[in-house]
Write an enzyme that holds these catalytic residues in place. Structure first.
Site, PDB file in Angstrom:
ATOM      1  N   LEU A 158      38.043  35.947  45.328  1.00 35.88           N
ATOM      2  CA  LEU A 158      37.229  36.397  44.429  1.00 35.88           C
ATOM      3  C   LEU A 158      35.916  37.028  45.147  1.00 35.88           C
ATOM      4  O   LEU A 158      34.804  36.374  45.006  1.00 35.88           O
ATOM      5  CB  LEU A 158      36.786  35.029  43.917  1.00 35.88           C
ATOM      6  CG  LEU A 158      37.659  34.365  42.868  1.00 35.88           C
ATOM      7  CD1 LEU A 158      37.219  33.116  42.211  1.00 35.88           C
ATOM      8  CD2 LEU A 158      38.086  35.397  41.634  1.00 35.88           C
ATOM      9  N   CYS A 159      36.238  37.985  45.907  1.00 34.56           N
ATOM     10  CA  CYS A 159      34.980  38.808  46.495  1.00 34.56           C
ATOM     11  C   CYS A 159      35.187  40.146  46.237  1.00 34.56           C
ATOM     12  O   CYS A 159      34.831  40.873  47.150  1.00 34.56           O
ATOM     13  CB  CYS A 159      34.758  38.329  47.955  1.00 34.56           C
ATOM     14  SG  CYS A 159      36.110  38.211  48.869  1.00 34.56           S
ATOM     15  N   GLY A 160      35.857  40.504  45.284  1.00 35.63           N
ATOM     16  CA  GLY A 160      35.975  42.020  44.723  1.00 35.63           C
ATOM     17  C   GLY A 160      36.917  42.781  45.582  1.00 35.63           C
ATOM     18  O   GLY A 160      37.941  42.100  46.164  1.00 35.63           O
TER      19      GLY A 160
END
Lengths: 134, 290
Positions: free
Chosen positions: B89-91
């Protein structure tokens, strides 16, 4: 009274101290050595040990785990791998690290020399911390 | 057309997702600030080490001729150290690095067998485990709480591999920090080591060396390598939290937009129902009058 000079204590985690002191005693490769102002230009590696500086008659101590120190005529810079004041030492962690290293070193005969060296270093660092924390 | 109830349910779902992304953004922002602070705190040490080695390299050929500095004529075997994150969940933070490494391997298809991957970060480890690549090691204790003495040990390992000729080059692949919204994947050569240049206006004075000049310069070169590893890991961690913060902010914004759209659909549907009911009533009333 000794002439004060600039001391900087740096670690990869923070700058611990920057200011004028009267003397500093560093755990060097060939034992401890003291520095007063106007010392000759000098670089040395550090061993795990206790670093002390004297300021206004007060001695402040740190546990040092290695690194190096650079001495110029009017300033001293210590770049330590880690450095802690006695009250900041995590004794639980140091004890754990010491016990682990001692246990590993029991099997030293079956280890690569480099591995032995590494555990000995860890043991020395942990023992140094515990000695000062007491 | 979805029923009113279905639309309502979707709005509720998007809202609860938004709450999560919002919370994650706040957490990432706090961690980002902390990671940045760690980098800032580490800089004086790094700068001083660089300047000392730079000055000594300018007056002593031992530095330029150090076994870790000397270049090999041709690079056959090499190590790639890939820094990713432990969590997702960090692009595109991780996928950018992984894709860059894949391209690197594809471009060197002919000697792919002589490229060894080491991973720092669970995401990279999991990814490459499933690929046709040589995995040498997974360093799993440097990301969460970077300890300098571990970086020193890692540097010793690499130095040993390089000097013994097991590898001819060691490269670090990681997200360089530009800003919270911008990270750039870089390939940085760790070995052969590029000694720092002396700064302008540096005084070139010789020193007394303890224990002796060769040992001391060797120590400095090795510490410099360790410091490079340490600083680049810290930088990657800051990039990770920045990337997560941005990704979660975008997700929160997207959720807001989605809620607006769904609310519009919901209102239209409600309006349509009311209109239909009114028509029924009016129709019924007219029929009775006749």
């Amino acid at each position: 009274m000794a002439k004060p000079f600039q001391l900087r204590l740096l670690t990869p985690y923070q700058s611990l101290f920057e200011g004028d002191v009267d003397a500093v005693i560093v755990p060097g490769e060939h034992g401890e050595f003291g520095v007063l102002a106007m010392h000759t230009k000098f670089v040395t590696t550090l061993e795990p040990g206790v670093l002390r500086y004297v300021k206004d008659g007060q001695t402040v101590r740190f546990a040092v785990s290695g690194g190096f120190a650079e001495v110029h005529q009017s300033d001293v810079t210590v770049l330590a791998d880690s450095m802690e004041r006695p009250q900041d030492i995590d004794t639980a962690r140091a004890r754990e690290s010491r016990d682990r290293a001692q246990k590993e070193l029991e099997k030293r005969s079956s280890m690569e020399p480099r591995q032995v060296h590494r555990w000995e270093d860890r043991l020395a660092r942990a023992e140094n911390r515990l000695k000062l924390a007491k | 057309m979805a029923t009113l109830k279905q639309i309502q349910k979707r709005i509720a779902a998007v809202k609860s997702t938004q709450q999560i992304t919002k919370a994650m953004k706040m957490v990432a922002a706090a961690k980002f600030r902390k990671a940045q602070e760690v980098v800032i705190q580490a800089r004086p040490f790094s700068r001083e080490l660089m300047s000392t080695l730079g000055r000594l390299a300018a007056i002593h050929t031992e530095v330029r001729e150090h076994p870790l500095v000397v270049r090999r004529e041709s690079v056959e075997k090499e190590d790639l150290f890939v820094i990713t994150s432990d969590r997702g969940l960090c692009g595109s933070f991780n996928s950018n690095v992984l894709r860059a490494v894949e391209h690197y391997l594809l471009d060197r298809q002919d000697r792919r067998d002589s490229i060894f991957l080491s991973t720092i970060g669970k995401k990279g480890h999991r990814y490459f485990k499933r690929q046709q690549v040589n995995i040498r090691q997974d360093v799993d204790d440097l990301l969460d709480n970077p300890i300098y003495s571990r970086a020193v040990e890692l540097a010793e390992d690499l130095a040993e591999r390089y000097t013994s000729g097991e590898v001819d080059r060691v490269t670090l692949v990681f997200n360089e920090f530009r800003s919270a919204v911008q990270q750039i994947v870089v390939f940085r050569t760790l070995l052969p080591l590029e000694p720092p240049e002396a700064g302008e206006g540096d005084e070139f004075v010789d020193y007394v060396y303890e224990p002796d000049k060769t040992t001391l310069l060797d120590h400095l070169v090795r510490r410099y390598l360790a410091n490079q590893i340490f600083m680049n890991i810290l930088e990657s961690v800051a990039s990770e939290h920045g990337a997560r913060m941005t990704a979660m902010e975008n997700a929160t914004d997207n959720a807001t937009e989605m809620i607006q759209d769904l609310t519009l659909v919901y209102n239209k549907a409600r309006q349509a129902t009311i209109t239909r009911e009114l028509m029924d009533i009016v129709g019924g009333a007219e029929a009775q009058q006749k």
